[in-house]
Design an enzyme around this catalytic site. Structure first.
Site, PDB file in Angstrom:
ATOM      1  N   SER B  94       0.342  27.804  14.674  1.00  8.81           N
ATOM      2  CA  SER B  94       0.787  28.541  15.854  1.00  8.81           C
ATOM      3  C   SER B  94       0.296  29.994  15.776  1.00  8.81           C
ATOM      4  CB  SER B  94       2.312  28.443  15.931  1.00  8.81           C
ATOM      5  OG  SER B  94       2.777  28.879  17.163  1.00  8.81           O
ATOM      6  N   ASP B 216       1.750  19.119  23.822  1.00 10.06           N
ATOM      7  CA  ASP B 216       2.391  20.299  23.234  1.00 10.06           C
ATOM      8  C   ASP B 216       2.685  21.302  24.356  1.00 10.06           C
ATOM      9  OD1 ASP B 216       3.186  22.569  21.905  1.00 10.06           O
ATOM     10  OD2 ASP B 216       1.488  22.617  20.499  1.00 10.06           O
ATOM     11  N   HIS B 244       5.053  20.748  18.893  1.00  7.06           N
ATOM     12  CA  HIS B 244       4.268  21.896  18.470  1.00  7.06           C
ATOM     13  C   HIS B 244       4.089  21.927  16.951  1.00  7.06           C
ATOM     14  CE1 HIS B 244       2.487  25.791  18.942  1.00  7.06           C
ATOM     15  NE2 HIS B 244       3.427  26.415  18.290  1.00  7.06           N
TER      16      HIS B 244
END
Lengths: 396, 268
Positions: B94, B216, B244
């Site tokens: 991320s 996602d 995610h």
């Protein structure tokens, strides 16, 4: 064993209780239930939750995911916070979200989730309970607002405090600078003035003046010299007293003996002054002894200095209790001061109001400074031609 | 300043090459629990907490300094420097993936391969770009975070109870897991979700793997393909999973994809 036999074992219970069945309880429980696949797809929803959201069962099951019921902020939070917790720890508790109803209005809820795994430890299903917390959320919003408000006030206060602290440091520095300036000035002036006085004495012995006016000029010169010496002496006293006071502790000082001692040390005047001492209300004061001595000495010698020559001086020194705090008064029947004209300058350094009487302009400045240092204040009442009263208000 | 303490660095495993893991928003190095240990047999595995997260030195979190991801990238490079590591495999999840990417651009000799798990160079939509979010959504998130901190103080301790299959997790880890200082978390959320690192994609020279989840919400498929298009030496692998966090939801597939990528790129 038959059903009838089961019933017979519960003779004390209301029979209606036995009608409670689990399916019925699931559907109409006082909270929302749903189950979803690991990716969030809804697979079972109870009637309570459908009623809360305004959806039909067919609209939700297999068609929407748990995340779709959240606001977008909640969805972000769910993906970044709840999913990792669920996968690593098997459950999350007490998460506060807003659900989006079919009519787009929102419903605040508190969510608990548990993850079930299959025999191979693979994620199987997530069980979710949702509690309506509309009222609680209102209360929390109030709390948050109050917290923000308190935080803002705290910041303002801290800022104001910081400013005050800076000002205070500045003042302390200026005060110290002033003291050291006065000290240096008086010290540096003293040397040349002493030289001048010495040289002048020599000059008087060795020189001869032919001008008849010379004798009075010499006298005037000597008076001027004396005035400068007095002023320098006064300045030195102010600074020295300040420095000494910083080391002298407060003590209970008996007023009768210290006042009598000061009166004995004062020069006599003609006609002689009479003193009345009345310390019956408060016989002792809690002060640094040199400080009290200096206050009384300056007020009493002023009272004599500015006595009205047309009548015998009468001076009254007394104490009283006003609003539970001690007050020390020195009252005279002297010339008086025009307070309307001179009031504001009364306690300033080198201010003189009776040019016909010798003085350095230090006395009242010193008194005021000492009283303020002790946490008190000085008040004056005066009428020209009738007399003056100084009152020293001290802290309890 | 001890950077290894500051970033709560833990080192394990054996190998010539090091593999360094950078966690994403909302968590800490515990996120790599299902993936990192597998690589300890062949690599020196380095885990760290970004400053402000996990058991890093929270006092070091100066919001002014950490107002962009570059400061975190600088921290990662300092950790590599302190351990004297070069040519590492740098893995980020991320926002941690973007931090890893920035570190690789800054000091290319330190990083031989980049593994970017569910990355996004910009979360907000723009003209000709679909990030997935509008500014109002991010404010919504910040508000939700605020609402949740009210109940957070006691929300984490009882979590371990009744989890025998996960008993290897110590209570200590659980109490600190994903719970961060509210003010820091909100600030980091702002930096993460309002930033724009699209221009940096073109500067990456390091061979990179983009690990994209098929479904996602945070980093949609369009974002993965966008990154792949603008990163010169990149490979895009789409994992058939939702969410995610593929390293948590499908750890085996994630490990396999990373191993495949490492085999296909030459080791220095």
């Amino acid at each position: 064993m038959s059903d009838a036999a089961d019933d017979e074992q519960l003779p004390e219970l209301d029979l209606r209780l036995t009608q409670e069945n689990l399916d019925e309880f699931y559907e109409h429980a006082p909270c929302g239930y749903c189950s979803c696949l690991p990716d969030g797809t809804l697979i079972k929803v109870n009637q309570t939750l459908l009623d809360l959201l305004g959806y039909t069962r067919n609209e939700l099951v297999a068609h929407m995911a748990l995340q779709d019921l959240f606001t977008i902020g909640g969805r972000l939070h769910y993906e970044t916070h709840c999913v990792p917790l669920l996968l690593l720890q098997g459950q999350v508790r007490e998460i506060s979200y807003l659900l989006r109803r079919k009519d787009r209005t929102t419903l605040p809820v508190l969510m608990n989730c548990a993850l079930l795994r299959d025999a191979d430890q693979q994620p199987l299903v997530v069980r979710v309970t949702l509690f309506d917390i509309t009222e609680r959320r209102k209360y929390e919003a109030e709390l948050l607002r109050a917290k923000d408000h308190a935080e803002q006030q705290r910041e303002q206060l801290a800022k104001a405090n910081e400013q005050l602290q800076r000002k205070n440091e500045q003042l302390t520095r200026i005060n110290a600078d002033l003291d050291s300036f006065v000290y240096t000035a008086s010290h540096d002036l003293r040397q040349p003035i002493d030289n001048m006085a010495g040289l002048f004495t020599e000059l008087k012995h060795s020189a001869t003046f032919h001008d008849p006016a010379a004798t009075s000029m010499v006298l005037m010169f000597e008076e001027a010299l004396q005035q400068i010496l007095d002023t320098i002496g006064g300045l030195t006293a102010v600074v020295q007293q300040q420095r000494e006071l910083e080391q002298v502790p407060n003590e209970a000082v008996a007023l009768q003996p210290i006042t009598e001692e000061i009166i004995r040390s004062l020069p006599g005047i003609d006609p002689p002054a009479t003193f009345t001492l009345d310390f019956s209300a408060i016989p002792t004061l809690q002060l640094a002894r040199p400080s009290l001595h200096s206050m009384l000495f300056n007020l009493l010698s002023n009272a004599l200095k500015y006595a009205d020559p047309s009548r015998p001086a009468h001076i009254r020194v007394s104490t009283a209790l006003v609003d539970g705090a001690p007050v020390l008064s020195v009252q005279d029947n002297g010339r008086g001061i025009n307070l309307e004209r001179h009031g504001p300058e009364l306690f300033q350094l080198f201010r003189r109001f009776h040019p016909e009487v010798a003085g350095s302009g230090m006395g009242l400045y010193l008194v005021n400074r000492l009283v303020r240092q002790a946490g008190g204040r000085v008040a004056v009442e005066s009428k020209v031609g009738q007399g003056t009263t100084f009152r020293i208000f001290l802290p309890r | 300043m001890d950077v290894l303490k500051r970033n709560n660095v833990t080192v394990s495993g054996e190998g010539k090459q090091a593999m360094v893991f950078v966690h994403g928003f909302g968590c800490n190095q515990q996120m790599w629990r299902l993936v990192a240990p597998v690589f300890a047999a062949d690599y020196r595995v380095v885990l760290l907490d970004l400053v402000g997260a996990g058991r890093s030195n929270l006092a070091a979190y100066d919001p002014a300094h950490y107002s962009s991801l570059d400061a975190h990238a600088e921290d990662v490079l300092q950790v590599l420097g302190a351990l004297d590591l070069h040519d590492v495999v740098l893995v980020g999840h991320s926002v941690g993936a973007i931090i890893a990417m920035l570190a690789a651009i800054e000091e290319p000799t330190r990083v031989a391969q980049l593994v970017l798990v569910a990355p996004s160079p910009r979360y907000l939509n723009d003209v000709g770009y679909t990030g997935g979010f509008e500014p109002v959504d991010i404010n919504d998130l910040l508000e939700d975070m605020g609402n949740n901190y009210l109940g957070w103080s006691g929300a984490f301790t009882p979590v371990v109870m009744g989890q025998p299959s996960r008993s290897e997790l110590t209570t200590e880890l659980n109490t600190s897991f994903c719970s961060t200082d509210p003010a820091i978390a909100q600030h980091f959320a702002r930096v993460t979700f309002l930033g724009d690192n699209r221009a940096d994609l073109l500067l990456v020279r390091t061979p990179s793997l983009i690990l994209q989840c098929a479904y996602d919400v945070i980093a949609p498929l369009a974002v993965g393909t966008y990154m792949h298009r603008y990163m010169p030496d990149s490979e895009l692998v789409v994992l058939d999973t939702s969410g995610h966090c593929p390293h948590l939801s499908v750890p085996q597939a994630t490990i396999a994809a990373i191993q495949q990528f490492l085999r296909s790129t030459p080791t220095p």
